[in-house]
Design a protein around this motif. Structure first.
Motif, PDB file in Angstrom:
ATOM      1  N   LEU A   1       0.828  -1.210   0.000  1.00  0.00           N
ATOM      2  CA  LEU A   1       0.000   0.000   0.000  1.00  0.00           C
ATOM      3  C   LEU A   1       0.860   1.257   0.000  1.00  0.00           C
ATOM      4  O   LEU A   1       1.992   1.258   0.490  1.00  0.00           O
ATOM      5  CB  LEU A   1      -0.905   0.021   1.231  1.00  0.00           C
ATOM      6  N   SER A   2       0.288   2.328  -0.516  1.00  0.00           N
ATOM      7  CA  SER A   2       0.944   3.638  -0.507  1.00  0.00           C
ATOM      8  C   SER A   2       0.858   4.256   0.883  1.00  0.00           C
ATOM      9  O   SER A   2       0.077   3.808   1.734  1.00  0.00           O
ATOM     10  CB  SER A   2       0.248   4.572  -1.501  1.00  0.00           C
ATOM     11  N   SER A   3       1.610   5.311   1.085  1.00  0.00           N
ATOM     12  CA  SER A   3       1.545   6.034   2.356  1.00  0.00           C
ATOM     13  C   SER A   3       0.130   6.536   2.604  1.00  0.00           C
ATOM     14  O   SER A   3      -0.581   6.926   1.674  1.00  0.00           O
ATOM     15  CB  SER A   3       2.499   7.232   2.330  1.00  0.00           C
ATOM     16  N   GLY A   4      -0.280   6.500   3.862  1.00  0.00           N
ATOM     17  CA  GLY A   4      -1.601   6.964   4.242  1.00  0.00           C
ATOM     18  C   GLY A   4      -2.060   6.299   5.523  1.00  0.00           C
ATOM     19  O   GLY A   4      -1.366   5.457   6.088  1.00  0.00           O
ATOM     20  N   THR A   5      -3.236   6.677   5.979  1.00  0.00           N
ATOM     21  CA  THR A   5      -3.836   6.069   7.164  1.00  0.00           C
ATOM     22  C   THR A   5      -5.081   5.313   6.731  1.00  0.00           C
ATOM     23  O   THR A   5      -5.928   5.860   6.028  1.00  0.00           O
ATOM     24  CB  THR A   5      -4.185   7.137   8.219  1.00  0.00           C
ATOM     25  N   TYR A   6      -5.147   4.064   7.140  1.00  0.00           N
ATOM     26  CA  TYR A   6      -6.213   3.166   6.719  1.00  0.00           C
ATOM     27  C   TYR A   6      -6.869   2.532   7.947  1.00  0.00           C
ATOM     28  O   TYR A   6      -6.231   2.397   8.985  1.00  0.00           O
ATOM     29  CB  TYR A   6      -5.649   2.027   5.856  1.00  0.00           C
ATOM     30  N   THR A   7      -8.117   2.129   7.793  1.00  0.00           N
ATOM     31  CA  THR A   7      -8.755   1.325   8.832  1.00  0.00           C
ATOM     32  C   THR A   7      -8.407  -0.139   8.577  1.00  0.00           C
ATOM     33  O   THR A   7      -8.125  -0.529   7.440  1.00  0.00           O
ATOM     34  CB  THR A   7     -10.286   1.485   8.818  1.00  0.00           C
ATOM     35  N   TYR A   8      -8.400  -0.922   9.636  1.00  0.00           N
ATOM     36  CA  TYR A   8      -8.123  -2.342   9.472  1.00  0.00           C
ATOM     37  C   TYR A   8      -8.979  -3.163  10.423  1.00  0.00           C
ATOM     38  O   TYR A   8      -9.493  -2.665  11.426  1.00  0.00           O
ATOM     39  CB  TYR A   8      -6.634  -2.652   9.695  1.00  0.00           C
ATOM     40  N   SER A   9      -9.122  -4.411  10.081  1.00  0.00           N
ATOM     41  CA  SER A   9      -9.751  -5.384  10.966  1.00  0.00           C
ATOM     42  C   SER A   9      -9.181  -6.749  10.635  1.00  0.00           C
ATOM     43  O   SER A   9      -8.535  -6.946   9.610  1.00  0.00           O
ATOM     44  CB  SER A   9     -11.276  -5.379  10.809  1.00  0.00           C
ATOM     45  N   ILE A  10      -9.406  -7.673  11.544  1.00  0.00           N
ATOM     46  CA  ILE A  10      -8.997  -9.058  11.339  1.00  0.00           C
ATOM     47  C   ILE A  10     -10.270  -9.879  11.284  1.00  0.00           C
ATOM     48  O   ILE A  10     -11.105  -9.810  12.179  1.00  0.00           O
ATOM     49  CB  ILE A  10      -8.103  -9.571  12.494  1.00  0.00           C
ATOM     50  N   LEU A  11     -10.413 -10.659  10.229  1.00  0.00           N
ATOM     51  CA  LEU A  11     -11.575 -11.521  10.049  1.00  0.00           C
ATOM     52  C   LEU A  11     -11.139 -12.954  10.303  1.00  0.00           C
ATOM     53  O   LEU A  11     -10.129 -13.399   9.742  1.00  0.00           O
ATOM     54  CB  LEU A  11     -12.128 -11.370   8.631  1.00  0.00           C
ATOM     55  N   VAL A  12     -11.871 -13.671  11.142  1.00  0.00           N
ATOM     56  CA  VAL A  12     -11.569 -15.069  11.411  1.00  0.00           C
ATOM     57  C   VAL A  12     -12.526 -15.921  10.588  1.00  0.00           C
ATOM     58  O   VAL A  12     -13.738 -15.800  10.713  1.00  0.00           O
ATOM     59  CB  VAL A  12     -11.712 -15.401  12.911  1.00  0.00           C
ATOM     60  N   VAL A  13     -11.947 -16.764   9.720  1.00  0.00           N
ATOM     61  CA  VAL A  13     -12.729 -17.643   8.861  1.00  0.00           C
ATOM     62  C   VAL A  13     -12.152 -19.044   8.992  1.00  0.00           C
ATOM     63  O   VAL A  13     -11.005 -19.287   8.607  1.00  0.00           O
ATOM     64  CB  VAL A  13     -12.678 -17.191   7.385  1.00  0.00           C
ATOM     65  N   ASN A  14     -12.958 -19.958   9.536  1.00  0.00           N
ATOM     66  CA  ASN A  14     -12.517 -21.356   9.675  1.00  0.00           C
ATOM     67  C   ASN A  14     -11.135 -21.464  10.312  1.00  0.00           C
ATOM     68  O   ASN A  14     -10.238 -22.093   9.772  1.00  0.00           O
ATOM     69  CB  ASN A  14     -12.538 -22.065   8.323  1.00  0.00           C
ATOM     70  N   ASP A  15     -10.929 -20.820  11.430  1.00  0.00           N
ATOM     71  CA  ASP A  15      -9.681 -20.852  12.196  1.00  0.00           C
ATOM     72  C   ASP A  15      -8.510 -20.156  11.515  1.00  0.00           C
ATOM     73  O   ASP A  15      -7.381 -20.279  11.945  1.00  0.00           O
ATOM     74  CB  ASP A  15      -9.300 -22.291  12.569  1.00  0.00           C
ATOM     75  N   SER A  16      -8.736 -19.455  10.418  1.00  0.00           N
ATOM     76  CA  SER A  16      -7.700 -18.651   9.768  1.00  0.00           C
ATOM     77  C   SER A  16      -8.039 -17.183   9.975  1.00  0.00           C
ATOM     78  O   SER A  16      -9.203 -16.809  10.008  1.00  0.00           O
ATOM     79  CB  SER A  16      -7.646 -18.937   8.265  1.00  0.00           C
TER      80      SER A  16
END
Length: 133
Positions: free
Chosen positions: A82-97
């Motif tokens: 990604l380029s420089s900047g501020t982004y939102t993030y999250s972690i998604l859990v799918v089938n233990d991944s």
């Protein structure tokens, strides 16, 4: 006989219920907070393997605000996420991944250890990127 039907009904109900496999990970991610430096990018259709100097590309995660601030000083034509900047993030859990979502875009499977994390999208002919503290 009526008790047997009731028992079978309850058994099927209990077996049919399961937890949702697709859930967001809302708890503290213990260790993601702070500064990470992009160390390596591998993969893609042409099979690159590019190392980056520490500090060339820095991601700073803020677990409280669920944002990541990226400072990208790379001038090469090499994939650097990604380029420089501020982004939102999250972690998604799918089938233990775990999958890392940045600005509503799934960028790959996510694995975190104490001093390193990886984002792996090679199963879609993408890249595997490695970050170090």
């Amino acid at each position: 006989m009526k008790k047997m039907k009731y028992f079978v009904y309850v058994l099927f109900l209990a077996i049919g219920c399961s937890e949702d496999d697709d859930t967001s990970l809302n708890s503290n991610l213990s260790g993601l907070q702070g500064e990470w430096s992009l160390a390596n990018v591998t993969g893609g259709l042409i099979g690159i393997n590019e190392n980056f100097k520490k500090g060339m590309i820095i991601w700073v995660f803020n677990e409280e605000t669920k944002t990541v601030k990226i400072t990208n000083k790379n001038t090469n034509d090499v994939y650097d996420v990604l380029s420089s900047g501020t982004y939102t993030y999250s972690i998604l859990v799918v089938n233990d991944s775990k999958e890392l979502i940045i600005d509503d875009k799934n960028i790959g499977n996510f694995e975190l250890t104490t001093n390193q994390f990886t984002i792996d999208d090679q199963f879609r002919d993408g890249f595997k990127v490695t970050f170090n503290r």
